[in-house]
Write a protein that holds these residues in place. Structure first.
Motif, PDB file in Angstrom:
ATOM      1  N   ILE A 109     -44.612 111.031  -5.456  1.00  0.00           N
ATOM      2  CA  ILE A 109     -45.011 111.715  -6.684  1.00  0.00           C
ATOM      3  C   ILE A 109     -44.649 113.196  -6.613  1.00  0.00           C
ATOM      4  O   ILE A 109     -44.148 113.784  -7.582  1.00  0.00           O
ATOM      5  N   VAL A 110     -44.887 113.836  -5.467  1.00  0.00           N
ATOM      6  CA  VAL A 110     -44.624 115.269  -5.335  1.00  0.00           C
ATOM      7  C   VAL A 110     -43.134 115.556  -5.241  1.00  0.00           C
ATOM      8  O   VAL A 110     -42.610 116.460  -5.898  1.00  0.00           O
ATOM      9  N   ARG A 111     -42.402 114.782  -4.458  1.00  0.00           N
ATOM     10  CA  ARG A 111     -40.979 115.045  -4.244  1.00  0.00           C
ATOM     11  C   ARG A 111     -40.106 114.480  -5.357  1.00  0.00           C
ATOM     12  O   ARG A 111     -38.946 114.826  -5.468  1.00  0.00           O
ATOM     13  N   GLY A 112     -40.646 113.596  -6.176  1.00  0.00           N
ATOM     14  CA  GLY A 112     -39.857 113.019  -7.261  1.00  0.00           C
ATOM     15  C   GLY A 112     -40.392 113.411  -8.617  1.00  0.00           C
ATOM     16  O   GLY A 112     -40.544 112.567  -9.501  1.00  0.00           O
ATOM     17  N   THR A 113     -40.720 114.684  -8.773  1.00  0.00           N
ATOM     18  CA  THR A 113     -41.342 115.152 -10.017  1.00  0.00           C
ATOM     19  C   THR A 113     -40.428 114.988 -11.229  1.00  0.00           C
ATOM     20  O   THR A 113     -40.890 114.990 -12.361  1.00  0.00           O
ATOM     21  N   GLY A 114     -39.120 114.874 -11.015  1.00  0.00           N
ATOM     22  CA  GLY A 114     -38.217 114.743 -12.149  1.00  0.00           C
ATOM     23  C   GLY A 114     -38.095 113.327 -12.668  1.00  0.00           C
ATOM     24  O   GLY A 114     -37.435 113.090 -13.680  1.00  0.00           O
ATOM     25  N   ILE A 115     -38.692 112.390 -11.999  1.00  0.00           N
ATOM     26  CA  ILE A 115     -38.598 110.989 -12.396  1.00  0.00           C
ATOM     27  C   ILE A 115     -39.808 110.638 -13.269  1.00  0.00           C
ATOM     28  O   ILE A 115     -40.958 110.801 -12.863  1.00  0.00           O
ATOM     29  N   ARG A 116     -39.562 110.174 -14.455  1.00  0.00           N
ATOM     30  CA  ARG A 116     -40.629 109.908 -15.416  1.00  0.00           C
ATOM     31  C   ARG A 116     -41.543 108.783 -14.937  1.00  0.00           C
ATOM     32  O   ARG A 116     -42.754 108.833 -15.133  1.00  0.00           O
ATOM     33  N   LEU A 117     -40.974 107.780 -14.282  1.00  0.00           N
ATOM     34  CA  LEU A 117     -41.778 106.654 -13.810  1.00  0.00           C
ATOM     35  C   LEU A 117     -42.824 107.114 -12.801  1.00  0.00           C
ATOM     36  O   LEU A 117     -43.962 106.626 -12.800  1.00  0.00           O
ATOM     37  N   LEU A 118     -42.461 108.084 -11.940  1.00  0.00           N
ATOM     38  CA  LEU A 118     -43.413 108.576 -10.955  1.00  0.00           C
ATOM     39  C   LEU A 118     -44.537 109.356 -11.618  1.00  0.00           C
ATOM     40  O   LEU A 118     -45.682 109.300 -11.176  1.00  0.00           O
ATOM     41  N   ARG A 119     -44.232 110.098 -12.683  1.00  0.00           N
ATOM     42  CA  ARG A 119     -45.299 110.796 -13.415  1.00  0.00           C
ATOM     43  C   ARG A 119     -46.264 109.807 -14.050  1.00  0.00           C
ATOM     44  O   ARG A 119     -47.483 110.020 -14.060  1.00  0.00           O
ATOM     45  N   MET A 120     -45.735 108.725 -14.565  1.00  0.00           N
ATOM     46  CA  MET A 120     -46.606 107.697 -15.134  1.00  0.00           C
ATOM     47  C   MET A 120     -47.449 107.038 -14.040  1.00  0.00           C
ATOM     48  O   MET A 120     -48.621 106.712 -14.262  1.00  0.00           O
TER      49      MET A 120
END
Length: 290
Positions: A109-120
């Motif tokens: 979640i922290v390292r992939g902040t640009g990925i929308r799926l991880l924010r969801m």
């Protein structure tokens, strides 16, 4: 100038005096609160060292004139060791995968902040904090029945893992977010993969947070009563909190035996809290203060 120099110390002295008086008041209330908290613990320990006859004929708060471990012997002879082992299996079996999954999820979640799926996914974890166990105990029961896991320790472990993950992800993600981005970039320049960075950089730097979530969730799972009550039935799958309820019925008039069982159940909790108290409080403060 002389007037000002004399007035300033006076003001400082007055402020210090007020702070000192407030500290005395706070310290007094602190000691009173400590006595209130320690009084039930003292009563339980003292009662567990008495015989049943001695308990009803003496002052409940008076120390025993002839201490005995007969109540502890009675408890240990009634499958208490099996209940203790069951609680250890459930606690360790739930904590290890829950902390591992939470740590990897928090890193993603922290390292992939640009990925929308991880924010969801992060929002989904946060939503799990708002759902109490009591609200979903019936669906959990039906799922366990459908999986044919009813009356097994695995029936307690799986829901415990699920309910331990949301808070763990929240605390761990805040700690991983505090790691300087330059360290991650230097690892990437050296050719390290994300998996290598996860275990060789993020893991050592977030060790206090890992200890925090481990202790916090372990205390909750060890003290858990609702899941063992609903998802188990036979005496062979009882955990410590459920065993205490059973002892209360089995030794309904034997108060020292009940006190002895409570003392044995509480000792691991107090030991765990004493060992990790500092990191537990600092980790929770940092996790919720950002």
């Amino acid at each position: 100038m002389a007037t000002v120099s004399h007035a300033a110390p006076a003001r400082r002295g007055g402020t210090a005096g007020r702070i000192l008086r407030l500290n005395w008041i706070g310290g007094t209330f602190g000691w009173i609160w400590l006595l209130i908290v320690m009084l039930p613990i003292y009563w339980i320990v003292v009662t567990s060292l008495k015989t049943q006859a001695n308990y009803f004929t003496t002052n409940p708060f008076a120390p025993p004139s002839d201490p005995t471990l007969a109540s502890y012997r009675t408890v240990l002879e009634n499958q208490f060791v099996q209940y203790f082992v069951n609680s250890v299996i459930v606690t360790v079996g739930a904590i290890v995968p829950a902390v591992a999954i939470s740590f990897m999820a928090a890193y993603a979640i922290v390292r992939g902040t640009g990925i929308r799926l991880l924010r969801m996914t992060n929002s989904l974890f946060l939503l799990g904090l708002a759902i109490p166990l009591q609200a979903v105990i019936i669906p959990v029961y039906l799922i366990i029945i459908r999986l044919q896991l009813y009356d097994t320790l695995l029936a307690i472990i799986l829901p415990s893992i699920a309910f331990a993950i949301p808070l763990s992800v929240l605390v761990l993600s805040n700690f991983i977010r505090d790691v300087p981005n330059e360290l991650f970039e230097s690892m990437r320049v050296d050719g390290a993969t994300e998996w290598t960075t996860l275990w060789r950089l993020a893991l050592p730097l977030t060790r206090p947070a890992l200890v925090t979530v481990t202790i916090y969730n372990a205390l909750g799972i060890w003290n858990g009563f609702l899941l063992p009550l609903i998802l188990t039935q036979s005496p062979g799958t009882r955990t410590m909190p459920l065993a205490l309820w059973t002892f209360q019925g089995q030794f309904g008039v034997d108060v020292p035996a009940i006190a002895a069982s409570v003392t044995l159940t509480t000792l691991p909790i107090m030991l765990m809290y004493a060992i990790g108290r500092r990191q537990l409080l600092s980790g929770l403060t940092a996790g919720f203060g950002k």
